[in-house]
Enzyme design. Sequence first.
Site, short mmCIF file in Angstrom:
data_model
loop_
_atom_site.label_atom_id
_atom_site.label_comp_id
_atom_site.label_asym_id
_atom_site.label_seq_id
_atom_site.Cartn_x
_atom_site.Cartn_y
_atom_site.Cartn_z
N LEU A 102 0.98 -1.27 0.01
CA LEU A 102 0.11 -0.16 -0.09
C LEU A 102 1.02 1.34 -0.05
O LEU A 102 1.97 1.21 0.55
CB LEU A 102 -0.90 -0.23 1.25
CG LEU A 102 -1.94 -1.15 1.31
CD1 LEU A 102 -2.81 -0.90 2.71
CD2 LEU A 102 -2.95 -0.93 0.22
N ASP A 103 0.49 2.33 -0.74
CA ASP A 103 1.37 3.39 -0.75
C ASP A 103 1.53 4.13 0.73
O ASP A 103 0.75 3.85 1.43
CB ASP A 103 0.63 4.41 -1.65
CG ASP A 103 0.31 3.93 -3.28
OD1 ASP A 103 1.42 3.31 -3.58
OD2 ASP A 103 -0.43 4.41 -3.72
N LYS A 104 2.65 4.89 1.02
CA LYS A 104 2.56 5.68 2.29
C LYS A 104 1.49 6.00 2.83
O LYS A 104 1.13 6.01 3.99
CB LYS A 104 4.11 6.60 2.05
CG LYS A 104 4.46 6.90 3.54
CD LYS A 104 5.47 7.99 3.27
CE LYS A 104 6.00 8.48 4.61
NZ LYS A 104 7.15 9.60 4.40
#
Length: 237
Positions: A102-104
């Site tokens: 998952l993106d930051k």
Amino acid sequence: MIRLDRWLVLLALGSRSQVQPLIRAGRVRVNGSVCRDPGQSFDECAVLALDGEPLDGRLTRHVMLHKPAGVLTAARDPKQPTVMALLPPCLGTLGCMPVGRLDKDTTGLLLLTTDGELAHRLLSPARHVEKVYFAETDGPVTQAHADAFARGLDLGEFTALPARLDPLGNAARVTVREGKFHQVKRMFEAVGLTVTRLHRERFGPLSLPEDLAPGQWRELTRTELSALRTAAGFAEE
Ligand code: URA
């Protein structure tokens, strides 16, 4: 079979030179009996205790984390906090790895497992395991957007598989069956919308439990693991 000193190292009780004195001092019991030989090997199902307290000796672990914003999905990073910092150290030493990324700034359900084959299968493009996201956007999501998602969007170097989009005002629920880099954000960009918040609600058969707060984790239940293995194409045991 596993050597006792190596086992304790994997359980994050210390380095080999730190755990060997514990064993030699008679502080470790295996199946109820003191073992003072760090090099003795045991079946991985043996029951461990340290100073009379039971130790969770499992080497195979599967967990879910409610990923908060601001942490990287990575096993380690020299500069930034990663999801591993939210988990007990033994999950790191056991080699528990995130299943995909998952993106930051993305929040929500992240699975982690020590089972590389399970992770690999869940991520395989051929398997089409569904992921459901709740996305907030900088403008209204319409049926026209949903139709475009359903046709499959041209994202430049690849065409996204048809995806389900349920418009919810300036937000939508999206179901995708693949997981390319920034996939959901790029799909919205392709129809002229910017995602302002992204949250994963479901991965395959598993939903993020409502009582799992951001930053919290828990082990998968037997039923959850079995459903996940089925989604990954393993025959039922
Ligand atoms: N799609 C994205 O764009 N970002 C994520 O973190 C997950 C899916």
